[in-house]
Design a protein around this motif. Structure first.
Motif, PDB file in Angstrom:
ATOM      1  N   MET A   1       0.832  -1.180   0.000  1.00 13.48           N
ATOM      2  CA  MET A   1       0.000   0.000   0.000  1.00 13.48           C
ATOM      3  C   MET A   1       0.879   1.247   0.000  1.00 13.48           C
ATOM      4  SD  MET A   1      -3.202  -1.104   2.399  1.00 13.48           S
ATOM      5  CE  MET A   1      -4.163   0.322   1.978  1.00 13.48           C
ATOM      6  N   SER A   2       1.164   1.790   1.173  1.00 16.22           N
ATOM      7  CA  SER A   2       1.989   2.992   1.256  1.00 16.22           C
ATOM      8  C   SER A   2       2.681   3.017   2.615  1.00 16.22           C
ATOM      9  CB  SER A   2       1.125   4.242   1.068  1.00 16.22           C
ATOM     10  OG  SER A   2       0.186   4.333   2.110  1.00 16.22           O
ATOM     11  N   THR A   3       3.397   4.089   2.850  1.00 15.65           N
ATOM     12  CA  THR A   3       4.043   4.252   4.149  1.00 15.65           C
ATOM     13  C   THR A   3       3.519   5.513   4.811  1.00 15.65           C
ATOM     14  OG1 THR A   3       5.876   5.470   3.170  1.00 15.65           O
ATOM     15  CG2 THR A   3       6.150   3.096   3.410  1.00 15.65           C
ATOM     16  N   TYR A   4       3.511   5.491   6.130  1.00 12.74           N
ATOM     17  CA  TYR A   4       3.105   6.650   6.911  1.00 12.74           C
ATOM     18  C   TYR A   4       4.099   6.801   8.042  1.00 12.74           C
ATOM     19  CZ  TYR A   4       0.447   9.732   9.945  1.00 12.74           C
ATOM     20  OH  TYR A   4       0.062  10.780  10.733  1.00 12.74           O
ATOM     21  N   ARG A   5       4.835   7.903   8.041  1.00 11.05           N
ATOM     22  CA  ARG A   5       5.852   8.184   9.049  1.00 11.05           C
ATOM     23  C   ARG A   5       6.830   7.032   9.199  1.00 11.05           C
ATOM     24  NH1 ARG A   5       2.800  11.555  13.876  1.00 11.05           N
ATOM     25  NH2 ARG A   5       2.030  13.203  12.531  1.00 11.05           N
ATOM     26  N   GLY A   6       7.223   6.453   8.085  1.00 14.04           N
ATOM     27  CA  GLY A   6       8.228   5.416   8.090  1.00 14.04           C
ATOM     28  C   GLY A   6       7.710   4.017   8.341  1.00 14.04           C
ATOM     29  N   VAL A   7       6.405   3.846   8.534  1.00 15.34           N
ATOM     30  CA  VAL A   7       5.820   2.537   8.801  1.00 15.34           C
ATOM     31  C   VAL A   7       5.014   2.122   7.579  1.00 15.34           C
ATOM     32  CG1 VAL A   7       4.248   1.229  10.270  1.00 15.34           C
ATOM     33  CG2 VAL A   7       5.692   3.006  11.256  1.00 15.34           C
ATOM     34  N   LYS A   8       5.231   0.884   7.124  1.00 16.03           N
ATOM     35  CA  LYS A   8       4.501   0.399   5.973  1.00 16.03           C
ATOM     36  C   LYS A   8       3.048   0.112   6.371  1.00 16.03           C
ATOM     37  CE  LYS A   8       4.782  -2.855   2.200  1.00 16.03           C
ATOM     38  NZ  LYS A   8       5.522  -3.979   1.627  1.00 16.03           N
ATOM     39  N   VAL A   9       2.106   0.696   5.653  1.00 16.12           N
ATOM     40  CA  VAL A   9       0.689   0.539   5.956  1.00 16.12           C
ATOM     41  C   VAL A   9       0.144  -0.615   5.130  1.00 16.12           C
ATOM     42  CG1 VAL A   9      -1.574   1.648   5.888  1.00 16.12           C
ATOM     43  CG2 VAL A   9       0.460   2.992   6.414  1.00 16.12           C
ATOM     44  N   THR A  10      -0.435  -1.593   5.827  1.00 14.86           N
ATOM     45  CA  THR A  10      -1.053  -2.740   5.159  1.00 14.86           C
ATOM     46  C   THR A  10      -2.474  -2.910   5.686  1.00 14.86           C
ATOM     47  OG1 THR A  10      -0.257  -4.280   6.825  1.00 14.86           O
ATOM     48  CG2 THR A  10       1.164  -3.926   4.920  1.00 14.86           C
ATOM     49  N   GLU A  11      -3.220  -3.822   5.087  1.00 14.08           N
ATOM     50  CA  GLU A  11      -4.586  -4.071   5.535  1.00 14.08           C
ATOM     51  C   GLU A  11      -4.619  -4.619   6.958  1.00 14.08           C
ATOM     52  OE1 GLU A  11      -7.527  -3.454   4.091  1.00 14.08           O
ATOM     53  OE2 GLU A  11      -6.508  -2.475   2.424  1.00 14.08           O
ATOM     54  N   SER A  12      -3.593  -5.369   7.360  1.00 14.91           N
ATOM     55  CA  SER A  12      -3.599  -5.978   8.688  1.00 14.91           C
ATOM     56  C   SER A  12      -3.362  -4.962   9.802  1.00 14.91           C
ATOM     57  CB  SER A  12      -2.546  -7.075   8.772  1.00 14.91           C
ATOM     58  OG  SER A  12      -1.260  -6.521   8.562  1.00 14.91           O
ATOM     59  N   ASN A  13      -2.594  -3.894   9.550  1.00 11.43           N
ATOM     60  CA  ASN A  13      -2.344  -2.925  10.610  1.00 11.43           C
ATOM     61  C   ASN A  13      -3.121  -1.622  10.415  1.00 11.43           C
ATOM     62  OD1 ASN A  13      -0.924  -1.645   8.596  1.00 11.43           O
ATOM     63  ND2 ASN A  13       1.072  -1.791   9.586  1.00 11.43           N
ATOM     64  N   LEU A  14      -4.053  -1.601   9.499  1.00 13.91           N
ATOM     65  CA  LEU A  14      -4.880  -0.421   9.256  1.00 13.91           C
ATOM     66  C   LEU A  14      -6.069  -0.449  10.202  1.00 13.91           C
ATOM     67  CD1 LEU A  14      -5.221   2.052   7.440  1.00 13.91           C
ATOM     68  CD2 LEU A  14      -6.634   0.644   5.958  1.00 13.91           C
ATOM     69  N   HIS A  15      -6.273   0.622  10.947  1.00 13.92           N
ATOM     70  CA  HIS A  15      -7.358   0.696  11.923  1.00 13.92           C
ATOM     71  C   HIS A  15      -8.516   1.482  11.324  1.00 13.92           C
ATOM     72  CE1 HIS A  15      -9.378   0.830  15.755  1.00 13.92           C
ATOM     73  NE2 HIS A  15      -9.503   2.137  15.624  1.00 13.92           N
ATOM     74  N   VAL A  16      -9.670   0.841  11.232  1.00 14.16           N
ATOM     75  CA  VAL A  16     -10.861   1.500  10.709  1.00 14.16           C
ATOM     76  C   VAL A  16     -11.963   1.375  11.743  1.00 14.16           C
ATOM     77  CG1 VAL A  16     -12.580   1.528   8.878  1.00 14.16           C
ATOM     78  CG2 VAL A  16     -10.223   0.931   8.348  1.00 14.16           C
ATOM     79  N   GLU A  17     -12.509   2.519  12.153  1.00 17.36           N
ATOM     80  CA  GLU A  17     -13.595   2.510  13.130  1.00 17.36           C
ATOM     81  C   GLU A  17     -14.930   2.574  12.412  1.00 17.36           C
ATOM     82  OE1 GLU A  17     -13.411   5.395  16.217  1.00 17.36           O
ATOM     83  OE2 GLU A  17     -11.273   5.123  16.522  1.00 17.36           O
ATOM     84  N   LYS A  18     -15.860   1.774  12.898  1.00 12.65           N
ATOM     85  CA  LYS A  18     -17.225   1.832  12.378  1.00 12.65           C
ATOM     86  C   LYS A  18     -18.105   2.331  13.502  1.00 12.65           C
ATOM     87  CE  LYS A  18     -16.714  -1.761   8.962  1.00 12.65           C
ATOM     88  NZ  LYS A  18     -17.251  -2.997   8.398  1.00 12.65           N
ATOM     89  N   GLN A  19     -18.747   3.456  13.269  1.00 13.11           N
ATOM     90  CA  GLN A  19     -19.594   4.027  14.298  1.00 13.11           C
ATOM     91  C   GLN A  19     -21.015   3.514  14.131  1.00 13.11           C
ATOM     92  OE1 GLN A  19     -19.255   8.249  13.898  1.00 13.11           O
ATOM     93  NE2 GLN A  19     -17.308   8.332  14.976  1.00 13.11           N
ATOM     94  N   ALA A  20     -21.579   3.043  15.207  1.00 10.75           N
ATOM     95  CA  ALA A  20     -22.970   2.607  15.200  1.00 10.75           C
ATOM     96  C   ALA A  20     -23.838   3.779  15.636  1.00 10.75           C
ATOM     97  CB  ALA A  20     -23.158   1.436  16.147  1.00 10.75           C
ATOM     98  N   THR A  21     -24.985   3.924  14.992  1.00 12.69           N
ATOM     99  CA  THR A  21     -25.877   5.003  15.396  1.00 12.69           C
ATOM    100  C   THR A  21     -26.507   4.640  16.724  1.00 12.69           C
ATOM    101  OG1 THR A  21     -27.677   4.023  14.144  1.00 12.69           O
ATOM    102  CG2 THR A  21     -26.357   5.672  13.028  1.00 12.69           C
TER     103      THR A  21
END
Length: 54
Positions: A1-21
């Protein structure tokens, strides 16, 4: 994918929050859970004199 602040970003370490209404209280008024209605994107049109189509 890409890097962010020197860390390789992958699907396994990507944090996605889902907000419930949730129901709640806003300015003293109780309300139920609010479902958001997304508007459809424009298929074609004119914006500032430029025609576009999707």
């Amino acid at each position: 994918m890409s890097t962010y602040r020197g860390v390789k970003v992958t699907e396994s370490n990507l944090h996605v929050e889902k907000q419930a209404t949730q129901p709640g209280v806003y300015r003293g008024i109780k309300h139920d859970a609010i479902e958001s209605d997304k508007s459809r994107k424009l298929q074609n049109g004119v914006y500032r004199g430029v025609k576009h189509s999707a």
